[in-house]
Enzyme design. Structure first.
Site, mmCIF file in Angstrom:
data_model
loop_
_atom_site.group_PDB
_atom_site.id
_atom_site.type_symbol
_atom_site.label_atom_id
_atom_site.label_comp_id
_atom_site.label_asym_id
_atom_site.label_seq_id
_atom_site.Cartn_x
_atom_site.Cartn_y
_atom_site.Cartn_z
ATOM 1 N N ARG A 35 0.861 -1.194 -0.052
ATOM 2 C CA ARG A 35 0.055 0.102 -0.137
ATOM 3 C C ARG A 35 0.905 1.414 0.116
ATOM 4 N NH1 ARG A 35 -2.960 -3.412 -0.259
ATOM 5 N NH2 ARG A 35 -4.113 -2.209 -1.844
ATOM 6 N N ASN A 37 -7.604 8.957 6.228
ATOM 7 C CA ASN A 37 -6.969 8.275 5.323
ATOM 8 C C ASN A 37 -5.271 8.406 5.647
ATOM 9 O OD1 ASN A 37 -9.288 8.303 4.013
ATOM 10 N ND2 ASN A 37 -8.865 10.026 2.555
ATOM 11 N N HIS A 66 -5.643 8.362 11.598
ATOM 12 C CA HIS A 66 -5.282 6.961 11.725
ATOM 13 C C HIS A 66 -3.871 6.641 11.254
ATOM 14 C CE1 HIS A 66 -9.849 5.962 11.243
ATOM 15 N NE2 HIS A 66 -9.555 6.369 12.324
ATOM 16 N N LEU A 75 -20.565 10.182 -1.980
ATOM 17 C CA LEU A 75 -21.263 9.738 -2.892
ATOM 18 C C LEU A 75 -22.618 8.839 -2.850
ATOM 19 C CD1 LEU A 75 -20.301 8.777 -5.985
ATOM 20 C CD2 LEU A 75 -19.757 6.556 -5.123
HETATM 21 N N1 APR Z 1 -16.519 10.715 -3.650
HETATM 22 C C1 APR Z 1 -17.372 10.818 -2.467
HETATM 23 N N2 APR Z 1 -17.417 9.705 -1.751
HETATM 24 C C2 APR Z 1 -17.125 8.768 -2.195
HETATM 25 C C3 APR Z 1 -16.748 8.448 -3.335
HETATM 26 C C4 APR Z 1 -16.310 9.466 -4.375
HETATM 27 N N3 APR Z 1 -15.963 9.375 -5.331
HETATM 28 N N4 APR Z 1 -16.219 6.921 -3.558
HETATM 29 C C5 APR Z 1 -16.759 6.433 -2.519
HETATM 30 N N5 APR Z 1 -17.307 7.284 -1.625
HETATM 31 C C6 APR Z 1 -17.992 7.212 -0.386
HETATM 32 C C7 APR Z 1 -18.432 5.689 -0.064
HETATM 33 O O1 APR Z 1 -19.838 5.811 -0.473
HETATM 34 C C8 APR Z 1 -18.371 5.740 1.631
HETATM 35 O O2 APR Z 1 -19.447 6.091 2.010
HETATM 36 O O3 APR Z 1 -16.854 7.121 0.609
HETATM 37 C C9 APR Z 1 -17.170 6.306 1.561
HETATM 38 C C10 APR Z 1 -15.776 5.245 2.000
HETATM 39 O O4 APR Z 1 -16.363 4.480 3.169
HETATM 40 P P1 APR Z 1 -15.433 3.463 3.828
HETATM 41 O O5 APR Z 1 -14.665 2.697 2.702
HETATM 42 O O6 APR Z 1 -15.706 2.982 4.729
HETATM 43 O O7 APR Z 1 -13.915 4.361 4.188
HETATM 44 P P2 APR Z 1 -13.732 5.185 5.492
HETATM 45 O O8 APR Z 1 -15.132 5.874 5.993
HETATM 46 O O9 APR Z 1 -12.783 6.276 5.301
HETATM 47 O O10 APR Z 1 -13.465 4.232 6.569
HETATM 48 C C11 APR Z 1 -13.011 4.611 7.943
HETATM 49 O O11 APR Z 1 -12.337 2.627 8.597
HETATM 50 O O12 APR Z 1 -11.174 0.672 7.888
HETATM 51 C C12 APR Z 1 -11.257 1.627 8.630
HETATM 52 O O13 APR Z 1 -9.120 2.858 9.170
HETATM 53 C C13 APR Z 1 -10.095 2.449 8.367
HETATM 54 O O14 APR Z 1 -9.921 4.942 7.983
HETATM 55 C C14 APR Z 1 -10.842 3.835 7.665
HETATM 56 C C15 APR Z 1 -12.097 3.978 8.361
#
Ligand code: APR
Length: 234
Positions: free
Chosen positions: A60, A93, A110, A203
């Site tokens: 990664r 992130n 994180h 999104l």
């Molecule tokens: N634009 C805006 N939002 C988006 C896009 C986009 N192009 N693509 C995806 N998304 C949204 C999705 O709809 C979802 O709600 O981004 C979000 C991503 O969610 P996750 O995959 O759960 O990521 P995140 O919320 O950052 O996870 C939080 O979980 O696994 C742990 O430590 C890890 O920091 C991470 C934490």
């Protein structure tokens, strides 16, 4: 919307980096789906199979260095540069796309791929190379470096600063996060209880969408530049 707003706290998640080609965690083909969480992102996994964990994060760390910030990262950096009040980007992130877009005040709650943490001397060093070969710590020489990533079961970084910023904020904005993981998922509730205005740019509806005064749905590369344009007066 912008008249009474001086201090802004922005929370970003994997969704803001999705259009840069970095997998989200819970989307289709998301990061965790390729690897069982308990296999890589816990202290127990690291103790049980350090090579697997180091290899996973080496992959990664290398991958993000080939990605580029997208229009959403660039727009937030522009807002930070031109906004006359205070602005804090709190990101879940572990990539460096906010910084590479020009943002200067980014709080990685994180951790970061581009940082290595020595479990012997506790010093964190900027790091781009693999850790699988157990290279020596730049500070103490011990072969005790681990990814500087907050694993499940560990405490996110600088929470005191985050809550202090939320108390001072007039507006809390959540961008590209599912609202699935605490404590970040709870920031909107904290902001509401503090009487702050709240906005979500995502999104699709997140688990906390109902808690936001306003929730705009769409890709970050479109929503964020448009919102920044509003905030800076077009
Ligand atoms: N634009 C805006 N939002 C988006 C896009 C986009 N192009 N693509 C995806 N998304 C949204 C999705 O709809 C979802 O709600 O981004 C979000 C991503 O969610 P996750 O995959 O759960 O990521 P995140 O919320 O950052 O996870 C939080 O979980 O696994 C742990 O430590 C890890 O920091 C991470 C934490």
């Amino acid at each position: 919307m912008t008249d009474a707003i001086r201090n802004i706290v922005i929370l970003t998640g994997a969704g803001i980096s999705a259009e840069s080609g970095i997998d989200t965690f819970r989307g289709a083909g998301g990061l965790w789906e390729n690897h069982r969480v308990e296999d890589v992102a816990t202290p127990e996994a690291f103790a049980r199979d350090p090579s697997l964990v180091l290899r996973f994060y080496d992959q990664r760390r290398a991958a993000i260095q080939e990605k580029l910030p997208n229009a959403a990262h660039v727009a937030l950096a522009r807002l930070e540069a031109e906004w006359t009040g205070s602005l804090l980007i709190v990101t879940q992130n572990v990539d460096d796309l906010h910084e590479r877009a020009g943002a200067g005040r980014v709080l990685h709650m994180h951790g970061e791929h581009l940082s290595a943490w020595c479990t012997s001397c506790d010093i964190r060093s900027r790091w781009r190379a693999p850790l699988l070969g157990r290279p020596p710590c730049p500070a103490c020489g011990a072969r005790s470096l681990r990814p500087d990533i907050v694993w499940f079961g560990e405490m996110p970084y600088r929470m005191g600063e985050i809550y202090a910023a939320l108390r001072e904020a007039d507006l809390f904005v959540s961008i590209g996060t599912s609202g699935a993981v605490y404590p970040a998922a709870g920031f909107v509730r904290d902001a509401r209880e503090l009487g702050k205005r709240t906005l979500e740019l995502n999104l699709e509806p997140s688990q906390g969408s109902f808690l936001f005064h306003e929730s705009r749905l769409g890709p970050a590369s479109e929503l964020v530049p448009a919102w920044v344009g509003e905030m800076l007066g077009g």
